[in-house]
Design an enzyme around this catalytic site. Sequence first.
Site, PDB file in Angstrom:
ATOM      1  N   GLU A  27       0.837  -1.200   0.000  1.00 20.02           N
ATOM      2  CA  GLU A  27       0.000   0.000   0.000  1.00 20.02           C
ATOM      3  C   GLU A  27       0.875   1.255   0.000  1.00 20.02           C
ATOM      4  O   GLU A  27       0.586   2.219  -0.700  1.00 20.02           O
ATOM      5  CB  GLU A  27      -0.919   0.018   1.232  1.00 20.02           C
ATOM      6  CG  GLU A  27      -1.820   1.241   1.250  1.00 20.02           C
ATOM      7  CD  GLU A  27      -2.568   1.433   2.545  1.00 20.02           C
ATOM      8  OE1 GLU A  27      -3.738   1.824   2.474  1.00 20.02           O
ATOM      9  OE2 GLU A  27      -1.982   1.220   3.620  1.00 20.02           O
ATOM     10  N   GLU A  28       1.934   1.222   0.756  1.00 17.49           N
ATOM     11  CA  GLU A  28       2.802   2.391   0.874  1.00 17.49           C
ATOM     12  C   GLU A  28       3.723   2.570  -0.340  1.00 17.49           C
ATOM     13  O   GLU A  28       4.446   3.551  -0.426  1.00 17.49           O
ATOM     14  CB  GLU A  28       3.652   2.295   2.139  1.00 17.49           C
ATOM     15  CG  GLU A  28       2.850   2.138   3.425  1.00 17.49           C
ATOM     16  CD  GLU A  28       1.915   3.308   3.706  1.00 17.49           C
ATOM     17  OE1 GLU A  28       2.198   4.428   3.255  1.00 17.49           O
ATOM     18  OE2 GLU A  28       0.890   3.093   4.371  1.00 17.49           O
ATOM     19  N   HIS A  69       2.491   3.276  11.767  1.00 26.57           N
ATOM     20  CA  HIS A  69       3.740   3.214  11.011  1.00 26.57           C
ATOM     21  C   HIS A  69       4.963   3.311  11.908  1.00 26.57           C
ATOM     22  O   HIS A  69       6.037   3.730  11.462  1.00 26.57           O
ATOM     23  CB  HIS A  69       3.805   4.284   9.908  1.00 26.57           C
ATOM     24  CG  HIS A  69       2.724   4.150   8.893  1.00 26.57           C
ATOM     25  ND1 HIS A  69       2.146   5.243   8.309  1.00 26.57           N
ATOM     26  CD2 HIS A  69       2.106   3.082   8.352  1.00 26.57           C
ATOM     27  CE1 HIS A  69       1.213   4.852   7.459  1.00 26.57           C
ATOM     28  NE2 HIS A  69       1.182   3.532   7.472  1.00 26.57           N
TER      29      HIS A  69
END
Length: 169
Positions: free
Chosen positions: A26-27, A136
């Site tokens: 996703e990142e 995160h």
Amino acid sequence: AMLQAVKDLALSDLDVNVTGVMSTQEELGLRGIKVAVSKVNPDIAIALEGTPADDTFNSNDFIQAGLKKGPQIRHVDRSVLCNPRFVNFAVEVAEKNNIPFQEAVRSGGGNNGAVITLHDRGIPTITLGVPVRYIHSHHCIASVQDFKNTVRWCKKIVESLSVDIIESF
């Protein structure tokens, strides 16, 4: 949350077919969900995420995701505008079932819903998030209560769906 919701729904008599997908990267440009949405080609989607809890540094007027205040439903962030009809439907389901929730309009961030909503013909998509403090990082904190309410909300949304409702989105 997705795994638990799909597991709980497996024995239910539903008017819709349910597919759960987990994606990676996703990142790194939402790479995993691009492959997954092409493979599954859904009619609608509920994107689940860990959403940044902002209850440690903001005043109560600006908190959009606080721990133990329920899952967050995202209206918009810099990557996606969630389907308003589907959002309203999900909010009605939460209110009808006394599920606490938080609403968010984010100026930053992004999630897998961005890719799903733009796929093919356009997929009505909502994003629900479990608030996570210090996201995160190596010491994220989330509430079990928020997790359980996210699962419960997903299940109630899916149980309330029909072909006609999906077509109305």
